[in-house]
Design an enzyme around this catalytic site. Structure first.
Site, PDB file in Angstrom:
ATOM      1  N   SER A  10      27.141 -54.549  66.917  1.00  0.00           N
ATOM      2  CA  SER A  10      27.149 -53.109  66.698  1.00  0.00           C
ATOM      3  C   SER A  10      27.808 -52.417  67.875  1.00  0.00           C
ATOM      4  O   SER A  10      27.289 -52.454  68.999  1.00  0.00           O
ATOM      5  CB  SER A  10      25.721 -52.584  66.509  1.00  0.00           C
ATOM      6  OG  SER A  10      25.729 -51.180  66.445  1.00  0.00           O
ATOM      7  N   HIS A  35      30.431 -53.898  63.486  1.00  0.00           N
ATOM      8  CA  HIS A  35      29.622 -52.899  62.810  1.00  0.00           C
ATOM      9  C   HIS A  35      29.796 -51.567  63.528  1.00  0.00           C
ATOM     10  O   HIS A  35      29.561 -51.465  64.739  1.00  0.00           O
ATOM     11  CB  HIS A  35      28.148 -53.330  62.825  1.00  0.00           C
ATOM     12  CG  HIS A  35      27.251 -52.447  62.016  1.00  0.00           C
ATOM     13  ND1 HIS A  35      27.128 -52.578  60.653  1.00  0.00           N
ATOM     14  CD2 HIS A  35      26.438 -51.434  62.377  1.00  0.00           C
ATOM     15  CE1 HIS A  35      26.258 -51.677  60.200  1.00  0.00           C
ATOM     16  NE2 HIS A  35      25.828 -50.963  61.239  1.00  0.00           N
ATOM     17  N   ASP A  37      28.684 -47.680  63.621  1.00  0.00           N
ATOM     18  CA  ASP A  37      27.697 -46.692  63.198  1.00  0.00           C
ATOM     19  C   ASP A  37      28.295 -45.291  63.272  1.00  0.00           C
ATOM     20  O   ASP A  37      28.644 -44.814  64.354  1.00  0.00           O
ATOM     21  CB  ASP A  37      26.447 -46.772  64.081  1.00  0.00           C
ATOM     22  CG  ASP A  37      25.637 -48.025  63.807  1.00  0.00           C
ATOM     23  OD1 ASP A  37      25.346 -48.290  62.629  1.00  0.00           O
ATOM     24  OD2 ASP A  37      25.303 -48.739  64.768  1.00  0.00           O
ATOM     25  N   MET A  39      27.487 -41.445  62.754  1.00  0.00           N
ATOM     26  CA  MET A  39      26.354 -40.516  62.677  1.00  0.00           C
ATOM     27  C   MET A  39      26.850 -39.087  62.817  1.00  0.00           C
ATOM     28  O   MET A  39      27.757 -38.814  63.614  1.00  0.00           O
ATOM     29  CB  MET A  39      25.345 -40.819  63.787  1.00  0.00           C
ATOM     30  CG  MET A  39      24.855 -42.255  63.818  1.00  0.00           C
ATOM     31  SD  MET A  39      23.655 -42.491  65.160  1.00  0.00           S
ATOM     32  CE  MET A  39      23.516 -44.283  65.181  1.00  0.00           C
ATOM     33  N   HIS A  68      29.112 -48.117  58.720  1.00  0.00           N
ATOM     34  CA  HIS A  68      27.793 -47.707  58.231  1.00  0.00           C
ATOM     35  C   HIS A  68      27.714 -46.191  58.373  1.00  0.00           C
ATOM     36  O   HIS A  68      27.591 -45.664  59.476  1.00  0.00           O
ATOM     37  CB  HIS A  68      26.732 -48.423  59.082  1.00  0.00           C
ATOM     38  CG  HIS A  68      25.334 -48.010  58.804  1.00  0.00           C
ATOM     39  ND1 HIS A  68      24.281 -48.382  59.624  1.00  0.00           N
ATOM     40  CD2 HIS A  68      24.775 -47.255  57.816  1.00  0.00           C
ATOM     41  CE1 HIS A  68      23.154 -47.882  59.149  1.00  0.00           C
ATOM     42  NE2 HIS A  68      23.437 -47.181  58.055  1.00  0.00           N
ATOM     43  N   MET A  70      25.954 -43.037  58.336  1.00  0.00           N
ATOM     44  CA  MET A  70      24.671 -42.343  58.431  1.00  0.00           C
ATOM     45  C   MET A  70      24.959 -40.849  58.456  1.00  0.00           C
ATOM     46  O   MET A  70      24.763 -40.159  59.462  1.00  0.00           O
ATOM     47  CB  MET A  70      23.915 -42.791  59.689  1.00  0.00           C
ATOM     48  CG  MET A  70      23.368 -44.191  59.582  1.00  0.00           C
ATOM     49  SD  MET A  70      22.627 -44.776  61.136  1.00  0.00           S
ATOM     50  CE  MET A  70      24.041 -45.607  61.848  1.00  0.00           C
ATOM     51  N   MET A 139      17.581 -51.484  56.692  1.00  0.00           N
ATOM     52  CA  MET A 139      17.282 -51.010  58.036  1.00  0.00           C
ATOM     53  C   MET A 139      15.917 -51.533  58.469  1.00  0.00           C
ATOM     54  O   MET A 139      14.934 -51.430  57.736  1.00  0.00           O
ATOM     55  CB  MET A 139      17.290 -49.492  58.091  1.00  0.00           C
ATOM     56  CG  MET A 139      18.651 -48.845  57.828  1.00  0.00           C
ATOM     57  SD  MET A 139      19.929 -49.352  59.017  1.00  0.00           S
ATOM     58  CE  MET A 139      19.233 -48.739  60.568  1.00  0.00           C
ATOM     59  N   GLY A 144      19.476 -43.844  63.665  1.00  0.00           N
ATOM     60  CA  GLY A 144      19.811 -42.727  64.535  1.00  0.00           C
ATOM     61  C   GLY A 144      20.034 -43.096  65.982  1.00  0.00           C
ATOM     62  O   GLY A 144      20.797 -42.441  66.679  1.00  0.00           O
ATOM     63  N   GLY A 146      20.151 -46.606  68.965  1.00  0.00           N
ATOM     64  CA  GLY A 146      20.102 -48.025  69.251  1.00  0.00           C
ATOM     65  C   GLY A 146      18.898 -48.367  70.108  1.00  0.00           C
ATOM     66  O   GLY A 146      18.227 -47.494  70.656  1.00  0.00           O
ATOM     67  N   GLY A 147      18.619 -49.668  70.206  1.00  0.00           N
ATOM     68  CA  GLY A 147      17.576 -50.143  71.108  1.00  0.00           C
ATOM     69  C   GLY A 147      16.158 -49.933  70.632  1.00  0.00           C
ATOM     70  O   GLY A 147      15.216 -50.007  71.435  1.00  0.00           O
ATOM     71  N   ASP A 178      19.848 -54.536  59.967  1.00  0.00           N
ATOM     72  CA  ASP A 178      20.281 -53.782  61.143  1.00  0.00           C
ATOM     73  C   ASP A 178      19.075 -53.125  61.806  1.00  0.00           C
ATOM     74  O   ASP A 178      18.327 -52.392  61.168  1.00  0.00           O
ATOM     75  CB  ASP A 178      21.290 -52.713  60.706  1.00  0.00           C
ATOM     76  CG  ASP A 178      21.833 -51.887  61.863  1.00  0.00           C
ATOM     77  OD1 ASP A 178      21.552 -52.215  63.021  1.00  0.00           O
ATOM     78  OD2 ASP A 178      22.565 -50.907  61.584  1.00  0.00           O
ATOM     79  N   GLY A 179      18.914 -53.390  63.113  1.00  0.00           N
ATOM     80  CA  GLY A 179      17.866 -52.738  63.891  1.00  0.00           C
ATOM     81  C   GLY A 179      16.881 -53.709  64.501  1.00  0.00           C
ATOM     82  O   GLY A 179      16.149 -54.374  63.791  1.00  0.00           O
ATOM     83  N   GLY A 180      16.888 -53.810  65.809  1.00  0.00           N
ATOM     84  CA  GLY A 180      15.919 -54.669  66.477  1.00  0.00           C
ATOM     85  C   GLY A 180      16.135 -56.153  66.269  1.00  0.00           C
ATOM     86  O   GLY A 180      15.222 -56.952  66.480  1.00  0.00           O
ATOM     87  N   GLY A 200      23.030 -54.951  68.339  1.00  0.00           N
ATOM     88  CA  GLY A 200      23.691 -54.140  69.349  1.00  0.00           C
ATOM     89  C   GLY A 200      23.216 -54.455  70.744  1.00  0.00           C
ATOM     90  O   GLY A 200      23.813 -55.256  71.458  1.00  0.00           O
ATOM     91  N   SER A 201      22.105 -53.843  71.141  1.00  0.00           N
ATOM     92  CA  SER A 201      21.613 -54.025  72.507  1.00  0.00           C
ATOM     93  C   SER A 201      21.272 -55.484  72.797  1.00  0.00           C
ATOM     94  O   SER A 201      21.408 -55.943  73.932  1.00  0.00           O
ATOM     95  CB  SER A 201      20.389 -53.143  72.747  1.00  0.00           C
ATOM     96  OG  SER A 201      19.354 -53.427  71.820  1.00  0.00           O
TER      97      SER A 201
END
Length: 222
Positions: A10, A35, A37, A39, A68, A70, A139, A144, A146-147, A178-180, A200-201
């Site tokens: 990401s 990826h 994002d 927003m 993606h 958003m 998700m 909204g 990252g991290g 996506d996420g965590g 991402g992170s």
């Protein structure tokens, strides 16, 4: 049907002041796609990048660009992102009144279409449009920023979605999460039925080139 595990770094966690350098690192690590994002500060409480930046990214890489969106009223911007070089575009069912229409709009541009579900959105939204999708993005955090920490209900939701796709002859539809996403939960996510891991992170906090290989290994290890 066993699908290839794909790693999608990401770029939200990349260095925006030197995106090309981080893209080169992703390529060197064997990423399957990038990826991106998008927003708008309306659908989600953050503002990131738009089609002009996607166009610039497309000029410096042959990687698949996974956008993606958003954003509110995504149907107004599908052509912009397709023209910019997006290979995949996903839209949130929560932001769209006429979901079939916008998915058809994406497909008509020769771009892979995906529907996105937030962590508390009923899976039935994906069930109703899966036949018009190339992928479903689940998700595992609230979108909204990252991290964020992974929401464990993703596992059972992903299992239900994978079962629905399998029993309805939709094995061609990929499941993206996506996420965590981290090294320690990647295998469990894949076991739940996903095959595209957005991270991402977890990748950019360190040597992203090395981390991509480590994440792929963690996702498929017995």
């Amino acid at each position: 049907m066993i699908k290839k595990v794909k790693i999608a770094p990401s770029l939200l966690s990349a260095n925006f002041a030197n995106l090309e350098a981080d893209i080169r690192k992703c390529e060197a690590g064997g990423s399957d796609m990038l990826h991106i994002d998008v927003m708008d500060g309306h659908f989600v409480p953050n503002i990131t990048i738009g089609a002009p930046v996607v166009k610039a990214i497309n000029k410096v890489t042959d990687q698949i660009l996974d956008c993606h969106l958003m954003i509110s009223e995504p149907e107004r911007y599908i052509d912009d992102f397709a023209d910019a070089g997006a290979d995949m575009i996903s839209v949130h069912c929560e932001a769209q009144k006429h979901l079939h229409r916008v998915l058809s709009q994406i497909t008509a541009r020769g771009v892979k279409a995906g529907v996105v579900l937030n962590p508390a959105t009923p899976l039935e939204y994906a069930f109703e449009v899966a036949e018009y999708c190339d992928f479903v993005l689940m998700m595992s955090v609230n979108p909204g920023f990252g991290g964020q920490s992974f929401i464990p209900s993703l596992f059972r939701r992903c299992e239900r979605l994978a079962k629905f796709l399998s029993t309805n002859g939709l094995d061609n539809v990929e499941i993206q999460v996506d996420g965590g996403v981290k090294f320690e939960n990647a295998k469990q996510i894949v076991d739940a039925g996903a095959n595209i891991l957005v991270c991402g992170s977890g990748l950019f906090a360190g040597d992203v080139t090395e981390n991509i290989g480590l994440l792929r290994k963690a996702a498929v290890e017995n």
